[in-house]
Design a protein around this motif. Structure first.
Motif, PDB file in Angstrom:
ATOM      1  N   ASN A 139      98.337  24.926 -20.241  1.00 36.16           N
ATOM      2  CA  ASN A 139      99.391  24.184 -19.564  1.00 36.16           C
ATOM      3  C   ASN A 139     100.186  23.421 -20.612  1.00 36.16           C
ATOM      4  O   ASN A 139      99.605  22.759 -21.477  1.00 36.16           O
ATOM      5  CB  ASN A 139      98.799  23.203 -18.554  1.00 36.16           C
ATOM      6  N   ASP A 147     108.108  22.905 -18.026  1.00 31.87           N
ATOM      7  CA  ASP A 147     106.688  23.123 -17.779  1.00 31.87           C
ATOM      8  C   ASP A 147     106.374  24.606 -17.604  1.00 31.87           C
ATOM      9  O   ASP A 147     107.105  25.334 -16.921  1.00 31.87           O
ATOM     10  CB  ASP A 147     106.243  22.377 -16.519  1.00 31.87           C
ATOM     11  N   THR A 166     102.725  27.411 -17.296  1.00 31.55           N
ATOM     12  CA  THR A 166     101.295  27.681 -17.290  1.00 31.55           C
ATOM     13  C   THR A 166     101.108  29.128 -17.714  1.00 31.55           C
ATOM     14  O   THR A 166     101.729  30.033 -17.144  1.00 31.55           O
ATOM     15  CB  THR A 166     100.690  27.458 -15.896  1.00 31.55           C
ATOM     16  N   ASN A 222     101.763  21.019 -26.019  1.00 32.30           N
ATOM     17  CA  ASN A 222     101.188  20.079 -25.058  1.00 32.30           C
ATOM     18  C   ASN A 222     100.586  18.917 -25.837  1.00 32.30           C
ATOM     19  O   ASN A 222     100.913  18.731 -27.023  1.00 32.30           O
ATOM     20  CB  ASN A 222     100.153  20.767 -24.153  1.00 32.30           C
TER      21      ASN A 222
END
Length: 273
Positions: free
Chosen positions: A178, A222, A224, A256
């Motif tokens: 993530n 963002d 994933t 991240n």
């Protein structure tokens, strides 16, 4: 005729055997998951530099030596002109390379502007480092790490509209990652003023891997990325009239709180080089 009959019989038997063999395999065993191959982690060097910084050419020399030693696919440098020694241009020297976005990055890690330039970040997993004699060691340590994802870039450039379309494909290699996907455009071969270590000013200094803009926002978006799965994004971006598309590249990375998970770079328009 007998030969034809024999061949037909053999084919029918083969088909029957194949159907029987398939029916005997448990449905859960027919598709076997193959774990993605491990990949080495490339290193992103964010070089916080400035045209009015007399020591910054020494930092550039150190970075060039590192890239030459390990290769441009393993070490990706981006010169972020910013901070108190950045330069936006004037009448005498009209080409300034400092950007507002670059200053946002600078202030993220040096909000009080006390560090001094040049300084660099390595995969955003180290503190700002002003000692360019140690930069090679920092890169060497990071190159030994394995990456949890791989990233591929596919670019298309429309010369008439000066529009870049870039497709980013992140593949999960290990676990679930993530973070944020960041896409930049950088430019090589810019001839512009630079203060030099001997106190002189070089109006014909060649600036490479210069940060020009963030394609998908200052801090990216963002994402994933799951093991064995692809996460794909597409962006379009208008290239400024003052920039040379033949000398530009796209840099893409995922980061991240642990730092930069992976980074890669690709020429924006190789067909016009």
């Amino acid at each position: 005729m007998k030969l034809k009959n024999i061949l037909r019989g053999m084919c029918a038997a083969a088909i029957a055997f194949t159907a029987t063999a398939c029916s005997n395999v448990d449905e859960n065993d027919r598709l076997i998951y193959v774990e993605p191959q491990t990949v080495g982690r490339a290193v992103l060097i964010e070089d916080f530099t400035g045209q009015r910084c007399i020591n910054c050419p020494k930092g550039t020399e150190a970075i060039n030596s590192i890239v030459e030693a390990y290769g441009g696919d393993k070490v990706i440098a981006v010169g972020i002109h910013s901070g108190p020694l950045g330069f936006k241009g004037n009448k005498k020297f009209p080409i300034g390379l400092m950007t507002d976005t670059g200053n946002e990055y600078y202030n993220k890690w040096d909000s009080e502007k006390k560090i001094g330039q040049p300084w660099a970040l390595f995969n955003r997993s180290t503190a700002p480092n002003t000692d360019y004699s140690t930069w090679a060691g920092s890169v060497f340590a990071l190159l030994s790490q394995e990456a949890n994802i791989s990233i591929n870039i596919d670019n298309a450039y429309n010369a008439e509209t000066r529009t870049l379309t870039t497709d980013i494909d992140a593949l999960g290699v290990n676990g679930v990652v993530n973070g944020k996907l960041q896409v930049w455009v950088i430019e090589d071969g810019i001839i512009a003023m630079q203060a030099m270590p001997d106190g002189s000013t070089n109006a014909q200094y060649v600036h490479n891997h210069v940060f020009r803009a963030a394609v998908n926002g200052t801090w990216g978006e963002d994402v994933t990325v799951k093991e064995g799965e692809h996460t794909k994004k597409q962006y379009t971006f208008k290239i400024d009239e003052k920039w040379n598309p033949a000398m530009m590249s796209v840099v893409a990375f995922v980061y991240n709180d642990n730092g930069v998970e992976q980074v890669t770079k690709k020429l924006m328009a190789p067909e016009i080089n």
